[in-house]
Design a protein around this motif. Structure first.
Motif, PDB file in Angstrom:
ATOM      1  N   ARG A 226     149.923  64.251  28.290  1.00 11.03           N
ATOM      2  CA  ARG A 226     148.715  63.892  27.316  1.00 11.03           C
ATOM      3  C   ARG A 226     148.671  64.515  26.032  1.00 11.03           C
ATOM      4  O   ARG A 226     148.274  64.242  24.740  1.00 11.03           O
ATOM      5  N   ASN A 227     149.727  65.515  25.841  1.00 10.39           N
ATOM      6  CA  ASN A 227     149.629  66.605  24.813  1.00 10.39           C
ATOM      7  C   ASN A 227     151.039  66.545  24.016  1.00 10.39           C
ATOM      8  O   ASN A 227     151.054  67.248  22.944  1.00 10.39           O
TER       9      ASN A 227
ATOM     10  N   GLU B 121     146.614  55.519  33.785  1.00  9.82           N
ATOM     11  CA  GLU B 121     146.873  56.502  32.484  1.00  9.82           C
ATOM     12  C   GLU B 121     148.062  56.545  31.951  1.00  9.82           C
ATOM     13  O   GLU B 121     148.401  56.440  30.826  1.00  9.82           O
TER      14      GLU B 121
ATOM     15  N   LEU C  47     149.220  55.627  28.173  1.00 10.05           N
ATOM     16  CA  LEU C  47     150.162  56.459  27.408  1.00 10.05           C
ATOM     17  C   LEU C  47     151.583  55.973  26.943  1.00 10.05           C
ATOM     18  O   LEU C  47     152.285  56.445  26.258  1.00 10.05           O
TER      19      LEU C  47
END
Length: 111
Positions: free
Chosen positions: A26-27, A49, A53
């Motif tokens: 996520r980062n 998810e 992404l």
């Protein structure tokens, strides 16, 4: 050019390593790194998810140990992965993943 990383683990279900990987995913800079996942169980709360992404999910449903090694190596070869990160704690699972990764395209392996 993106660094392509294939994470090999049992599933993408709620677990310690899965949560940790998703926090990283996520980062990270998605323009510099591509995370894809090779799993052995189809279930998982992070499947959608990962796809959102931009990650790919490969499901190895082969039961034979040798067929699993061949499948892992073919995914690595076709995806031109620079890094294979093996997250298996069992000796047999780790050996399978390491051999598959090295046969794939001799990418760097993290275990």
């Amino acid at each position: 050019m993106k660094t392509r990383i294939l994470h090999i683990l049992d599933s993408l279900d709620m677990g310690g390593i899965e949560v940790f990987l998703m926090q990283i995913y996520r980062n990270i800079d998605l323009n510099s790194f591509q995370f894809d996942f090779l799993i052995f169980k189809q279930n998982g709360c992070f499947l959608d998810e990962v796809k959102k992404l931009g990650g790919k999910i490969f499901i190895c449903n082969k039961k034979n140990y040798l067929e699993q090694i061949i499948y892992i190596s073919s995914i690595i070869k076709e995806g031109n992965y620079q890094i294979a990160h093996c997250h298996n704690c069992s000796r047999r699972g780790l050996i399978k993943e390491l051999i598959g990764a090295k046969l794939g395209n001799n990418c760097k392996v993290i275990s």
